[in-house]
Design an enzyme around this catalytic site. Structure first.
Site, PDB file in Angstrom:
ATOM      1  N   ALA B  99       1.213  -1.318  -0.184  1.00 25.25           N
ATOM      2  CA  ALA B  99       0.191   0.088   0.241  1.00 25.25           C
ATOM      3  C   ALA B  99       0.665   1.230   0.243  1.00 25.25           C
ATOM      4  CB  ALA B  99      -0.860  -0.269   1.515  1.00 25.25           C
ATOM      5  N   SER B 100       2.575   1.580  -0.156  1.00 24.44           N
ATOM      6  CA  SER B 100       2.861   2.272  -0.078  1.00 24.44           C
ATOM      7  C   SER B 100       3.024   3.231  -1.308  1.00 24.44           C
ATOM      8  CB  SER B 100       4.414   2.225   0.229  1.00 24.44           C
ATOM      9  OG  SER B 100       5.900   2.479  -0.584  1.00 24.44           O
ATOM     10  N   CYS B 101       3.261   4.467  -1.140  1.00 26.60           N
ATOM     11  CA  CYS B 101       3.012   5.205  -2.294  1.00 26.60           C
ATOM     12  C   CYS B 101       4.304   6.105  -2.715  1.00 26.60           C
ATOM     13  CB  CYS B 101       2.380   7.337  -2.308  1.00 26.60           C
ATOM     14  SG  CYS B 101       1.046   6.691  -1.843  1.00 26.60           S
ATOM     15  N   ILE B 102       5.663   4.761  -1.589  1.00 25.90           N
ATOM     16  CA  ILE B 102       7.002   5.705  -2.734  1.00 25.90           C
ATOM     17  C   ILE B 102       6.992   3.407  -3.248  1.00 25.90           C
ATOM     18  CG2 ILE B 102       8.875   6.562  -2.534  1.00 25.90           C
ATOM     19  CD1 ILE B 102       7.837   6.898   0.635  1.00 25.90           C
TER      20      ILE B 102
END
Lengths: 160, 102
Positions: B99-102
């Site tokens: 679920a990470s944005c990076i």
């Protein structure tokens, strides 16, 4: 709807500012596109060039004046040291959420296949040379060249 | 919901990610990879094993993590799993989508 049923195929992101929050926003958007299988290209223009300038990219700041979201009186924001303090606080928070620093982020973007372009006009205006800039830049181009890069269906342009 | 992958009944979510890792087998991985047009090589398996171990130790996955893994660099990661690499690799590995944005 076009033949890709409106799907985003390519993001063309223009970065015109060098405040930390704007640089990170643009980087996260570009990286996020690649992570979703979307092509991404970035165009650094005006102050956005500082994000790829080797002597400056490690010294970008958070804006404390004219940034109401910091909830700090404008007068206070202008005092010496306040911007540096806000910046170091912001950097600490970013490290906590595993956000890379600007140089590492540029390396990640490049390795992920994001094309990085510097604006020719702004380079001339600031008297920057190619050697001053991040080594893995794809080139120094005009706005017309950048539009050409973005041609094709499913391309979206974003100005930061 | 239940579905059949490689003649095995597995539970998946609406995006096709396995919801019960105990049901994962290398044959399931091969089948999911084939569906994503990826032919698994020994290099793919090294990455898949790394991702599964990270997941087992509850370590959140991100592209930055991959770059520091010592197993694969970002460039090769994109070559091994073209398009959306972390999404594809975790799906094949039978673990949740990060679920990470990076």
């Amino acid at each position: 709807m076009n033949e890709f049923n409106g799907e985003v195929r390519k993001m063309m992101i223009i970065l015109s500012k060098a405040t930390l929050e704007n640089v990170y926003a643009a980087f996260v958007l570009a990286n996020g596109a690649r992570m979703e299988g979307i092509e991404a290209e970035m165009f650094f223009t005006f102050f956005g060039l500082e994000a790829i300038h080797k002597g400056k990219l490690e010294h970008l700041h958070t804006a404390t004046v004219g940034n109401p979201a910091l909830h700090m009186p404008t007068l206070l924001g202008g005092l010496p040291g306040v911007e540096a303090l806000a910046t170091s606080m912001m950097k600490k928070e970013m490290e906590k959420i595993d956000m890379p620093d600007v140089l590492e982020f540029l390396d990640i973007l490049k390795a992920s296949g994001v094309k990085l372009w510097a604006c020719k006009l702004a380079m001339e205006m600031f008297h920057y040379k190619k050697e001053d800039m991040f080594d893995d830049l794809d080139g120094i181009i005009t706005v017309g060249d950048f539009y050409k890069q973005g041609s094709g269906l499913g391309t979206h342009m974003l100005f930061v | 919901m239940e579905t059949q992958i490689a003649n095995i009944t597995v539970d998946v979510n609406e995006e096709g990610y396995l919801t019960n890792f105990a049901q994962w087998t290398p044959a399931v991985a091969e089948a999911i990879a084939k569906d994503l047009n990826i032919m698994l090589t020994p290099r793919h398996w090294e990455v898949i094993t790394y991702l599964q171990n990270e997941h087992k130790s509850d370590s959140p996955l991100s592209i930055r993590k991959i770059s520091k893994s010592g197993v694969v660099d970002i460039k090769e990661f994109y070559q091994l799993f073209p398009n959306a690499p972390l999404k594809a690799a975790t799906k094949i590995a039978g673990i949740p989508k990060p679920a990470s944005c990076i």
